[in-house]
Design an enzyme around this catalytic site. Structure first.
Site, PDB file in Angstrom:
ATOM      1  N   ASN A  29      91.918   1.379   9.334  1.00 31.98           N
ATOM      2  CA  ASN A  29      91.224   0.199  10.186  1.00 31.98           C
ATOM      3  C   ASN A  29      90.336  -0.214   9.478  1.00 31.98           C
ATOM      4  O   ASN A  29      89.131   0.452   9.394  1.00 31.98           O
ATOM      5  CB  ASN A  29      90.737   0.702  11.571  1.00 31.98           C
ATOM      6  CG  ASN A  29      89.989   0.004  12.372  1.00 31.98           C
ATOM      7  OD1 ASN A  29      90.068  -1.390  12.093  1.00 31.98           O
ATOM      8  ND2 ASN A  29      89.760   0.432  13.639  1.00 31.98           N
ATOM      9  N   LYS A  47      87.912  -2.639  10.356  1.00 28.64           N
ATOM     10  CA  LYS A  47      87.036  -2.857  11.062  1.00 28.64           C
ATOM     11  C   LYS A  47      86.375  -4.398  10.818  1.00 28.64           C
ATOM     12  O   LYS A  47      87.413  -5.092  10.031  1.00 28.64           O
ATOM     13  CB  LYS A  47      86.100  -1.790  11.214  1.00 28.64           C
ATOM     14  CG  LYS A  47      86.707  -0.480  11.835  1.00 28.64           C
ATOM     15  CD  LYS A  47      85.638   0.741  12.106  1.00 28.64           C
ATOM     16  CE  LYS A  47      86.330   1.657  12.532  1.00 28.64           C
ATOM     17  NZ  LYS A  47      85.435   2.886  13.305  1.00 28.64           N
ATOM     18  N   HIS A  84      90.939   0.612  20.903  1.00 27.97           N
ATOM     19  CA  HIS A  84      89.865   1.399  20.096  1.00 27.97           C
ATOM     20  C   HIS A  84      88.729   1.410  21.015  1.00 27.97           C
ATOM     21  O   HIS A  84      88.201   0.469  21.695  1.00 27.97           O
ATOM     22  CB  HIS A  84      89.682   0.363  18.872  1.00 27.97           C
ATOM     23  CG  HIS A  84      88.844   1.293  18.090  1.00 27.97           C
ATOM     24  ND1 HIS A  84      87.769   1.408  17.822  1.00 27.97           N
ATOM     25  CD2 HIS A  84      89.535   1.910  16.692  1.00 27.97           C
ATOM     26  CE1 HIS A  84      87.140   2.233  16.991  1.00 27.97           C
ATOM     27  NE2 HIS A  84      88.366   2.491  16.118  1.00 27.97           N
ATOM     28  N   GLU A 103      85.790   1.259  20.116  1.00 32.60           N
ATOM     29  CA  GLU A 103      84.763   0.252  19.751  1.00 32.60           C
ATOM     30  C   GLU A 103      84.960  -1.014  20.743  1.00 32.60           C
ATOM     31  O   GLU A 103      84.093  -1.382  21.321  1.00 32.60           O
ATOM     32  CB  GLU A 103      84.603  -0.099  18.518  1.00 32.60           C
ATOM     33  CG  GLU A 103      83.919   0.961  17.572  1.00 32.60           C
ATOM     34  CD  GLU A 103      84.377   0.981  16.190  1.00 32.60           C
ATOM     35  OE1 GLU A 103      85.009  -0.036  15.742  1.00 32.60           O
ATOM     36  OE2 GLU A 103      84.148   1.950  15.540  1.00 32.60           O
ATOM     37  N   GLU A 108      91.219   9.492  19.013  1.00 30.73           N
ATOM     38  CA  GLU A 108      90.121   9.452  18.256  1.00 30.73           C
ATOM     39  C   GLU A 108      88.708   9.628  19.296  1.00 30.73           C
ATOM     40  O   GLU A 108      88.284   8.990  20.011  1.00 30.73           O
ATOM     41  CB  GLU A 108      89.686   7.786  17.982  1.00 30.73           C
ATOM     42  CG  GLU A 108      90.779   7.299  16.979  1.00 30.73           C
ATOM     43  CD  GLU A 108      90.465   6.088  16.292  1.00 30.73           C
ATOM     44  OE1 GLU A 108      90.352   6.159  15.051  1.00 30.73           O
ATOM     45  OE2 GLU A 108      89.917   5.304  16.797  1.00 30.73           O
ATOM     46  N   GLY A 156      82.903   7.324  12.654  1.00 32.43           N
ATOM     47  CA  GLY A 156      81.807   6.892  11.819  1.00 32.43           C
ATOM     48  C   GLY A 156      80.619   7.953  11.849  1.00 32.43           C
ATOM     49  O   GLY A 156      79.643   7.524  11.437  1.00 32.43           O
ATOM     50  N   SER A 170      86.292  10.230  11.445  1.00 35.17           N
ATOM     51  CA  SER A 170      85.627  10.796  10.108  1.00 35.17           C
ATOM     52  C   SER A 170      86.676  11.497   9.206  1.00 35.17           C
ATOM     53  O   SER A 170      86.482  12.490   8.804  1.00 35.17           O
ATOM     54  CB  SER A 170      84.627  11.421  10.564  1.00 35.17           C
ATOM     55  OG  SER A 170      83.539  11.042  11.144  1.00 35.17           O
TER      56      SER A 170
HETATM   57  P1  13P Z   1      85.582   6.409  10.873  1.00 31.55           P
HETATM   58  O1  13P Z   1      87.010   7.003   9.698  1.00 31.55           O
HETATM   59  O2  13P Z   1      84.758   5.918   9.957  1.00 31.55           O
HETATM   60  O3  13P Z   1      85.031   7.755  11.553  1.00 31.55           O
HETATM   61  O4  13P Z   1      86.521   5.538  11.844  1.00 31.55           O
HETATM   62  C1  13P Z   1      87.476   6.065  12.491  1.00 31.55           C
HETATM   63  C2  13P Z   1      87.941   5.000  13.364  1.00 31.55           C
HETATM   64  O5  13P Z   1      87.401   4.461  14.133  1.00 31.55           O
HETATM   65  C3  13P Z   1      89.455   4.374  13.003  1.00 31.55           C
HETATM   66  O6  13P Z   1      89.970   3.562  13.924  1.00 31.55           O
END
Ligand code: 13P
Length: 258
Positions: free
Chosen positions: A11, A13, A97, A99, A169, A175, A215
């Site tokens: 992803n 982002k 997601h 976010e 997740e 992150g 992560s």
């Molecule tokens: P990170 O791997 O940066 O923690 O992000 C995970 C994520 O949100 C994947 O969709």
């Protein structure tokens, strides 16, 4: 034991202009040549889909979007519909997601609509669920992920659920560099699989792929993938580095570099 084909998704982002994303895709194409035992998906920003698509042609790497609207078209300024994504070369879309849920008001109802839109238009939904740190600390993790799962899959047939890829997740691990331990992740994956079994039958739960995200890095993927109910990874930050993503796709030496 059912052999579920592993899936690793990146992803990206909101990182990468079209030219930067195409360069990353070219690096991945080169590095991942010869990987056949793992399904690989990348989700660049919308504006980079057209630039990445030709790079991935004939590679087996699936192009995905990071979201999708529930309607096929309409007066929804700023949104993107499933038929548009399909024509842009996408085979999958990330849905729900954290976010989106936390920062953009995504609800269980809108997530359900987006999952359906994927299924109606030939996209594989990568459905994300996960608890916040406050919810975990309040021992509400299982309730939260069960609620998100049930709401998103409500009304689907077992055949439709088989086309959904689930991603656990935990919000506190995204992150932050703070991965769930393999045991913590496995507990929730096994719980989610059992829940799918209760709702849609054992054959569906045995075949459903459940990814872990939060992560994921080259140095923790092997232990995560050693868990029986972890079928792959949804990778954020580490998917932006071709070398790291390559190592994650080649977890546990499954597909050694030539
Ligand atoms: P990170 O791997 O940066 O923690 O992000 C995970 C994520 O949100 C994947 O969709």
């Amino acid at each position: 034991m059912v052999a579920r084909r592993p899936l690793v998704a990146g992803n990206w982002k909101m990182y990468g202009t079209a030219s930067e994303a195409a360069a990353l895709a070219r690096a991945l194409k080169e590095r991942l040549a010869g990987v056949e035992s793992v399904d690989v998906v990348v989700a660049p920003p919308y504006t980079a889909l057209h630039a990445v698509r030709p790079v991935l042609q004939h590679t087996g790497i699936v192009l995905a979007a990071q979201n999708v609207h529930w309607a096929a078209k309409g007066a929804f300024t700023g949104e993107i519909a499933a038929p548009m994504l399909q024509e842009a070369g996408c085979g999958a879309a990330i849905v729900g997601h954290s976010e989106r849920r936390q920062l953009f008001g995504e609800t269980d109802d809108t997530v359900r609509g987006r999952v359906r839109a994927c299924l109606d238009h030939g996209l594989m939904p990568i459905l994300c669920v996960g608890e916040t740190l406050a919810e975990r600390d309040a021992s509400r993790t299982l309730d939260v992920v069960r609620g998100q799962l049930d709401a998103a899959l409500d009304g689907l047939t077992p055949e439709q659920v088989l086309r959904v890829v689930l991603a656990y997740e935990p919000v506190w691990a995204i992150g932050t560099g703070r991965t769930a331990t393999p045991a913590q992740a496995e507990e929730i994956h096994a719980f989610l699989r059992a829940r799918i079994g209760t709702s849609f039958g054992a054959p569906v739960s045995h075949h459903s792929r459940i990814l872990y995200g939060g992560s994921v890095k080259p140095d923790n993927i092997d232990d995560l993938m050693a868990q029986p109910d972890i079928d792959g990874a949804l990778v954020g930050g580490a998917s932006l580095k071709a070398e790291d993503f390559d190592r994650i796709v080649r977890f546990r030496g499954l597909t050694p570099r030539p």
